[in-house]
Design a protein around this motif. Structure first.
Motif, PDB file in Angstrom:
ATOM      1  N   TYR A 138       0.830  -1.208   0.000  1.00 35.98           N
ATOM      2  CA  TYR A 138       0.000   0.000   0.000  1.00 35.98           C
ATOM      3  C   TYR A 138       0.863   1.256   0.000  1.00 35.98           C
ATOM      4  O   TYR A 138       0.574   2.224  -0.727  1.00 35.98           O
ATOM      5  N   PHE A 139       1.900   1.255   0.836  1.00 33.10           N
ATOM      6  CA  PHE A 139       2.730   2.455   0.970  1.00 33.10           C
ATOM      7  C   PHE A 139       3.367   2.842  -0.356  1.00 33.10           C
ATOM      8  O   PHE A 139       3.281   4.009  -0.780  1.00 33.10           O
ATOM      9  N   TRP A 140       4.019   1.894  -1.023  1.00 31.98           N
ATOM     10  CA  TRP A 140       4.727   2.227  -2.257  1.00 31.98           C
ATOM     11  C   TRP A 140       3.789   2.476  -3.430  1.00 31.98           C
ATOM     12  O   TRP A 140       4.226   2.983  -4.472  1.00 31.98           O
ATOM     13  N   SER A 143       0.019   7.266  -4.560  1.00 28.96           N
ATOM     14  CA  SER A 143       0.416   8.009  -5.762  1.00 28.96           C
ATOM     15  C   SER A 143       1.564   8.991  -5.534  1.00 28.96           C
ATOM     16  O   SER A 143       2.540   8.987  -6.303  1.00 28.96           O
ATOM     17  N   PRO A 144       1.552   9.828  -4.484  1.00 27.00           N
ATOM     18  CA  PRO A 144       2.688  10.751  -4.288  1.00 27.00           C
ATOM     19  C   PRO A 144       3.995  10.016  -3.978  1.00 27.00           C
ATOM     20  O   PRO A 144       5.063  10.404  -4.479  1.00 27.00           O
ATOM     21  N   ILE A 148       7.587   9.783  -6.415  1.00 26.04           N
ATOM     22  CA  ILE A 148       8.957  10.066  -5.970  1.00 26.04           C
ATOM     23  C   ILE A 148       9.867   8.856  -6.206  1.00 26.04           C
ATOM     24  O   ILE A 148      11.004   8.988  -6.656  1.00 26.04           O
ATOM     25  N   ALA A 149       9.341   7.659  -5.900  1.00 24.44           N
ATOM     26  CA  ALA A 149      10.153   6.445  -6.036  1.00 24.44           C
ATOM     27  C   ALA A 149      10.562   6.191  -7.480  1.00 24.44           C
ATOM     28  O   ALA A 149      11.653   5.667  -7.735  1.00 24.44           O
ATOM     29  N   MET A 150       9.715   6.571  -8.430  1.00 22.08           N
ATOM     30  CA  MET A 150      10.019   6.276  -9.832  1.00 22.08           C
ATOM     31  C   MET A 150      10.909   7.329 -10.490  1.00 22.08           C
ATOM     32  O   MET A 150      11.436   7.084 -11.579  1.00 22.08           O
ATOM     33  N   VAL A 218       3.063   9.356 -13.483  1.00 20.01           N
ATOM     34  CA  VAL A 218       4.510   9.453 -13.646  1.00 20.01           C
ATOM     35  C   VAL A 218       4.978   8.716 -14.889  1.00 20.01           C
ATOM     36  O   VAL A 218       5.952   9.137 -15.544  1.00 20.01           O
ATOM     37  N   TYR A 219       4.277   7.638 -15.255  1.00 19.49           N
ATOM     38  CA  TYR A 219       4.696   6.867 -16.429  1.00 19.49           C
ATOM     39  C   TYR A 219       4.408   7.630 -17.723  1.00 19.49           C
ATOM     40  O   TYR A 219       5.162   7.512 -18.697  1.00 19.49           O
ATOM     41  N   SER A 220       3.338   8.413 -17.741  1.00 15.83           N
ATOM     42  CA  SER A 220       3.045   9.241 -18.906  1.00 15.83           C
ATOM     43  C   SER A 220       3.998  10.430 -18.988  1.00 15.83           C
ATOM     44  O   SER A 220       4.394  10.859 -20.077  1.00 15.83           O
TER      45      SER A 220
END
Length: 300
Positions: A138-140, A143-144, A148-150, A218-220
């Motif tokens: 759930y954490f990763w 959306s926000p 950041i992770a990506m 983020v992928y777009s």
């Protein structure tokens, strides 16, 4: 393009290489002494290679540029790879692979320290184990946080390592074939914790699948690896990967834990365990007064 092209790391990581080489060397050194079956050896190598492939090959590019590929990566990191490593139960082989003097001087003293014991007791508590196993997913996927992770490679690597380590701890608890003790959990509790992890995964996967808007833009923004796949379809496939294969791995884990329970019960290991606990509980009752009575009878 050949196989070597795909085995080249997209983003080289010395940490991954060192961890994989050290683990492999320890296993090779210790497997002869521990006498693992061929099936357990295959299970271990499959899990270790699976972790390496999703952490340190060119496929990492696709994991960073498609949501469903990212979910496939975490399915391997959190479920498939750790599952097969834990299924092989390689602890004895890995311990045997460490030189005896190193075990005496370094490994055992560190494991016996109070800080390490308390940390393991907390992390491997059944409630904490379930909360961590589901909570990290759930954490990763917030959306926000996911954004950041990506885009930050440091957070991205923390995310991947946290999923792999947590998966190893969780499946080690669930798939441990021994009675308790020496295992931390009794067979019945192992089944309960893995079943408890199923509904939250189904709910999150279904939420992502049925969402009517793009949850992970983020992928777009960064560019997609598969331009022919629409963002919503990419998101739906990712939700399905969390919903169905992730839940099915938990069901399989529950079935294996049930099989261990039946096997231990058939061999009388559970009855011996209960008898040992009853004897241990009965000993303190026979305290000093009982000892004095026994001595008096002996004198008479």
């Amino acid at each position: 393009m050949n196989l070597l092209y795909w085995l080249e790391p997209w983003e080289p990581s010395p940490t991954v290489v060192i961890v994989m080489i050290v683990t492999a060397v320890l296993f090779v050194r210790g497997v002869r002494k521990a006498k693992l079956s061929f099936a357990r050896q295959v299970s271990f190598w499959f899990g270790l290679v699976a972790l390496y492939v999703v952490l340190h090959t060119r496929l990492d590019y696709f994991f960073e540029h498609e949501f469903f590929m990212h979910r496939a990566q975490h399915l391997v990191l959190h479920h498939l790879g750790p599952f097969f490593i834990a299924l092989s139960y390689p602890g004895a082989a890995l311990r045997a692979g460490i030189p005896f003097t190193w075990r005496q001087r370094f490994v055992q003293p560190v494991l016996q320290t109070r800080a390490v014991r308390m940390t393991l007791d907390v992390l491997l508590h059944p409630v904490v184990a379930v909360v961590l196993f589901v909570g990290l997913i759930y954490f990763w996927l917030l959306s926000p946080i996911h954004f950041i992770a990506m885009i930050d490679w440091r957070v991205y690597r923390v995310m991947n390592w946290s999923m792999a380590i947590d998966g190893l701890m969780f499946w080690w608890l669930v798939l441990n074939p021994r009675p308790a003790p020496p295992a931390r959990l009794a067979p019945g509790r192992r089944i309960l914790i893995v079943i408890a992890a199923i509904p939250p995964q189904i709910l999150l996967g279904a939420f992502i699948f049925f969402s009517t808007h793009e949850l992970y833009p983020v992928y777009s923004i960064c560019g997609r690896a598969f331009t022919w796949l629409s963002p919503m379809r990419d998101q739906q496939i990712g939700g399905l990967l969390l919903w169905i294969p992730g839940s099915m791995m938990s069901v399989l884990g529950a079935l294996i834990a049930l099989r261990h329970w039946i096997r231990l019960s058939a061999r009388g290991r559970l009855r011996n365990e209960r008898a040992g606990k009853q004897d241990a509980g009965a000993r303190p009752v026979a305290g000093p007064s009982a000892t004095r009575t026994s001595s008096a009878h002996a004198q008479r």
